[in-house]
Design an enzyme around this catalytic site. Sequence first.
Site: not given
Length: 283
Positions: A12, A59, A193, A240
């Site tokens: 996402h 976020h 990441h 995540e």
Amino acid sequence: MAKLIGGLGTSHVPSIGVALDRGLRDTADWKPFFDGYIPAQKWIEAARPDIAVVVFNDHGNSFFLDRVPTLAVGVAESYKPVDEGWGPRAIPDFEGAADFSWHFVDQLVENHFDPMICREIEVDHGLQVPMELFFGKPDRWPVKVVPIFVNTIQYPIPTPQRMWDLGKALRKAVESWPTDERIVIMGTGGLSHQLQGSRAGFINQPADRAWIDEIGSNPEKYRNMTRQDYVETFGSEGAELIMWLVMRGAMDADVETVHKHYFAPASLTGAGMVVLENLKAAA
């Protein structure tokens, strides 16, 4: 009863939405990424789901670090895209599957989960981008949504096993929902990441490719990993990926990987998707 017709896993990355808004879809940098989703979009068109359950993390937009629930579920009639700092995006509001959402949160409590229940909340790129990747940019979204917010921002984050168990509870909710609605579950986030610290810019392409290949056929490998394993293997933000386990836990033990795609880097992230079907549903 309602029918679980598939499980979708996808990144996402916020820059995906930016690329779409700026008309960069077919540029040399982005076309290989977006083209990899075309088979999944065709699958969605053929599958005709009524409800999309989207598992994602906020976020710092609707929840900030002073108040971060481990698990929250939206039960609203609609959800507006939140302004993430560059103005509201030109995408439709998301219609909520409010009745099923209330049924789901009741089933969560029955299964010893304690969700925060959100009657009104805005949704950020964690939900927006997956919906655009699979459904395009319609004038009106063809499905209702159930947003499930998982804390993967403020440690301690949930364990992989807890996410798997959440998927099992979700499956019970689907199977006890007395309608003929067709439901897809999206597990979102990742892939590898890290955006800060000494490993800023970290991407682990071999681990990403193994995840794409094995999340359908060998989920126990990832269910049995610790939270520390996720951070070491996929990066602090790549952790995540535990949210894909909600989707996978809701599926049957044996599934078919119908489509898969991997691309790196998308911004500073490994990115990709899978489409899974239960074998008995695919037969």
